[in-house]
Design a protein around this motif. Structure first.
Motif, PDB file in Angstrom:
ATOM      1  N   GLY A  47      -0.928   6.071  20.095  1.00 40.69           N
ATOM      2  CA  GLY A  47      -2.338   6.023  20.463  1.00 40.69           C
ATOM      3  C   GLY A  47      -3.285   6.319  19.331  1.00 40.69           C
ATOM      4  O   GLY A  47      -4.506   6.352  19.532  1.00 40.69           O
ATOM      5  N   GLY A  48      -2.763   6.516  18.127  1.00 38.51           N
ATOM      6  CA  GLY A  48      -3.596   6.840  16.982  1.00 38.51           C
ATOM      7  C   GLY A  48      -4.142   5.601  16.288  1.00 38.51           C
ATOM      8  O   GLY A  48      -3.542   4.531  16.332  1.00 38.51           O
ATOM      9  N   VAL A  49      -5.282   5.757  15.640  1.00 37.49           N
ATOM     10  CA  VAL A  49      -5.887   4.690  14.841  1.00 37.49           C
ATOM     11  C   VAL A  49      -5.988   5.176  13.399  1.00 37.49           C
ATOM     12  O   VAL A  49      -6.690   6.149  13.113  1.00 37.49           O
ATOM     13  CB  VAL A  49      -7.283   4.301  15.351  1.00 37.49           C
ATOM     14  N   THR A  50      -5.261   4.514  12.517  1.00 37.11           N
ATOM     15  CA  THR A  50      -5.328   4.812  11.088  1.00 37.11           C
ATOM     16  C   THR A  50      -6.075   3.684  10.398  1.00 37.11           C
ATOM     17  O   THR A  50      -5.707   2.511  10.537  1.00 37.11           O
ATOM     18  CB  THR A  50      -3.922   4.951  10.482  1.00 37.11           C
ATOM     19  N   VAL A  51      -7.132   4.017   9.682  1.00 37.47           N
ATOM     20  CA  VAL A  51      -7.903   3.033   8.918  1.00 37.47           C
ATOM     21  C   VAL A  51      -7.556   3.188   7.448  1.00 37.47           C
ATOM     22  O   VAL A  51      -7.520   4.301   6.917  1.00 37.47           O
ATOM     23  CB  VAL A  51      -9.421   3.227   9.142  1.00 37.47           C
ATOM     24  N   VAL A  52      -7.278   2.048   6.809  1.00 33.69           N
ATOM     25  CA  VAL A  52      -6.931   2.027   5.392  1.00 33.69           C
ATOM     26  C   VAL A  52      -8.093   1.430   4.618  1.00 33.69           C
ATOM     27  O   VAL A  52      -8.488   0.275   4.843  1.00 33.69           O
ATOM     28  CB  VAL A  52      -5.649   1.215   5.136  1.00 33.69           C
ATOM     29  N   LEU A  53      -8.655   2.225   3.716  1.00 32.94           N
ATOM     30  CA  LEU A  53      -9.752   1.789   2.859  1.00 32.94           C
ATOM     31  C   LEU A  53      -9.258   1.668   1.429  1.00 32.94           C
ATOM     32  O   LEU A  53      -8.277   2.306   1.044  1.00 32.94           O
ATOM     33  CB  LEU A  53     -10.906   2.799   2.905  1.00 32.94           C
ATOM     34  N   GLY A  54      -9.989   0.874   0.637  1.00 34.50           N
ATOM     35  CA  GLY A  54      -9.649   0.763  -0.775  1.00 34.50           C
ATOM     36  C   GLY A  54     -10.243  -0.486  -1.379  1.00 34.50           C
ATOM     37  O   GLY A  54     -10.570  -1.437  -0.660  1.00 34.50           O
ATOM     38  N   PRO A  55     -10.380  -0.526  -2.699  1.00 35.51           N
ATOM     39  CA  PRO A  55     -10.940  -1.706  -3.366  1.00 35.51           C
ATOM     40  C   PRO A  55      -9.977  -2.883  -3.315  1.00 35.51           C
ATOM     41  O   PRO A  55      -8.793  -2.730  -2.993  1.00 35.51           O
ATOM     42  CB  PRO A  55     -11.150  -1.223  -4.810  1.00 35.51           C
ATOM     43  N   SER A  56     -10.476  -4.054  -3.639  1.00 31.58           N
ATOM     44  CA  SER A  56      -9.631  -5.244  -3.714  1.00 31.58           C
ATOM     45  C   SER A  56      -8.524  -5.023  -4.733  1.00 31.58           C
ATOM     46  O   SER A  56      -8.759  -4.466  -5.811  1.00 31.58           O
ATOM     47  CB  SER A  56     -10.467  -6.463  -4.111  1.00 31.58           C
ATOM     48  N   GLY A  57      -7.312  -5.448  -4.374  1.00 30.78           N
ATOM     49  CA  GLY A  57      -6.183  -5.289  -5.274  1.00 30.78           C
ATOM     50  C   GLY A  57      -5.550  -3.925  -5.254  1.00 30.78           C
ATOM     51  O   GLY A  57      -4.665  -3.626  -6.070  1.00 30.78           O
ATOM     52  N   SER A  58      -5.945  -3.073  -4.300  1.00 30.16           N
ATOM     53  CA  SER A  58      -5.418  -1.710  -4.269  1.00 30.16           C
ATOM     54  C   SER A  58      -4.055  -1.608  -3.610  1.00 30.16           C
ATOM     55  O   SER A  58      -3.392  -0.573  -3.724  1.00 30.16           O
ATOM     56  CB  SER A  58      -6.404  -0.794  -3.543  1.00 30.16           C
ATOM     57  N   GLY A  59      -3.636  -2.656  -2.878  1.00 26.19           N
ATOM     58  CA  GLY A  59      -2.345  -2.637  -2.193  1.00 26.19           C
ATOM     59  C   GLY A  59      -2.450  -2.557  -0.685  1.00 26.19           C
ATOM     60  O   GLY A  59      -1.432  -2.502   0.008  1.00 26.19           O
ATOM     61  N   LYS A  60      -3.675  -2.588  -0.145  1.00 19.39           N
ATOM     62  CA  LYS A  60      -3.884  -2.423   1.299  1.00 19.39           C
ATOM     63  C   LYS A  60      -3.168  -3.506   2.106  1.00 19.39           C
ATOM     64  O   LYS A  60      -2.418  -3.207   3.042  1.00 19.39           O
ATOM     65  CB  LYS A  60      -5.379  -2.467   1.641  1.00 19.39           C
ATOM     66  N   THR A  61      -3.416  -4.759   1.755  1.00 18.69           N
ATOM     67  CA  THR A  61      -2.827  -5.857   2.526  1.00 18.69           C
ATOM     68  C   THR A  61      -1.317  -5.905   2.345  1.00 18.69           C
ATOM     69  O   THR A  61      -0.577  -6.188   3.297  1.00 18.69           O
ATOM     70  CB  THR A  61      -3.471  -7.195   2.116  1.00 18.69           C
ATOM     71  N   THR A  62      -0.828  -5.616   1.156  1.00 21.12           N
ATOM     72  CA  THR A  62       0.617  -5.578   0.938  1.00 21.12           C
ATOM     73  C   THR A  62       1.258  -4.518   1.817  1.00 21.12           C
ATOM     74  O   THR A  62       2.323  -4.740   2.410  1.00 21.12           O
ATOM     75  CB  THR A  62       0.932  -5.316  -0.545  1.00 21.12           C
TER      76      THR A  62
END
Length: 277
Positions: A47-62
């Motif tokens: 039930g938790g929501v984790t939001v991932v922030l970061g600049p482009s190319g930081s590895g978020k989508t990977t």
């Protein structure tokens, strides 16, 4: 505008702690000589929501693609629901193909998540209803009538009941993304993964997608969201990860990471996002 000057909102009640639904431990991934993920570890409770922030190319989508079974890490362990893979123990051949037992292990992990893509990724030749039922029927072997009834309920949930027989080209970008959310939910996943779901939308359609996502959070769907929507993160997230250079630079509750960031890289990122001019 600084993070501390942003309007104050009331965060939702945090998800209960306990056995995590999602657990990433020491996840690493390189493309050639470039190390994109460097020892990433975090948990997401039910039930938790984790939001991932970061600049482009930081590895978020990977990172998100690794969680969803769309990218194979080089090392580390990912556990979602009752499926787990220790990627350092996989033995692909020179063509990248795994032995059958290890392929099944990876498939079981991928089956635990529903993925909402940045660019909708709907089947252009299928109706809204057929886009939603494709996974449950073809992949999961669900009875077609049952899948269609559930798809209709999901369309009502995302506010698109009247569009069941339309094709993607007949829908706005925001409507297509809401179909994408319904399609992910139709798989009954342990976690829903969102890869910048509003970044390709016109400003007037962003709100309708975020409203659906807020509703899912209130319904206690477990979610991992890559986004630049800072207000959404403040209102909905239980946990915020700021990633830069493939590492978790800062992590905590939104009021901590967004309003009072401690790390200079986090501070600089938020200043660019909140005060771009």
């Amino acid at each position: 505008m600084s993070p501390s000057d942003a309007p104050v909102t009331t965060p939702r009640v945090p998800a209960a702690s306990g056995t995590p639904v999602v657990s990433a431990r020491n996840v690493r991934k390189s493309f050639g000589d470039k190390e994109v993920l460097r020892d990433i570890s975090f948990d997401v409770p039910e039930g938790g929501v984790t939001v991932v922030l970061g600049p482009s190319g930081s590895g978020k989508t990977t990172l998100l693609r690794a969680l969803g079974g769309l990218e194979r890490p080089d090392a580390g362990t990912i556990t979602i629901g009752d499926a787990s893979v220790d990627f350092a123990q996989l033995t692909p051949n020179r063509h990248g193909r795994l032995p059958r037992a290890q392929r099944e292990q990876e498939d079981a992990l991928a089956a635990q998540s529903g993925f909402v893509f940045q660019g909708h990724n709907l089947f252009a030749h299928k109706t809204t209803l057929d886009n939603i039922t494709e996974g449950p029927i073809v992949v999961q072997g669900e009875d077609p009538q049952s899948a269609r009834e559930r798809a209709k309920a999901l369309l009502e949930q995302v506010g698109l009941s009247e569009h069941a027989d339309k094709y993607p080209f007949q829908l706005s970008g925001g409507q297509q993304q809401r179909v994408g959310i319904a399609r992910a939910l139709a798989l009954r996943p342990s976690v829903v993964l969102f890869d910048e779901p509003t970044s390709a939308l016109d400003p007037e359609t962003v709100g309708e997608v975020l409203t659906v996502m807020r509703d899912l959070a209130e319904q206690r769907w477990t979610m991992v969201v890559v986004t630049h929507e800072i207000r959404f993160a403040r209102e909905v997230a239980d946990d915020v990860l700021f990633i830069d250079g493939g590492v978790v630079v800062e992590r905590g509750a939104p009021e901590q990471v967004i309003l009072e960031p401690q790390e200079p890289r986090t501070q600089a990122f938020l200043k660019r996002i909140l005060d771009p001019l």
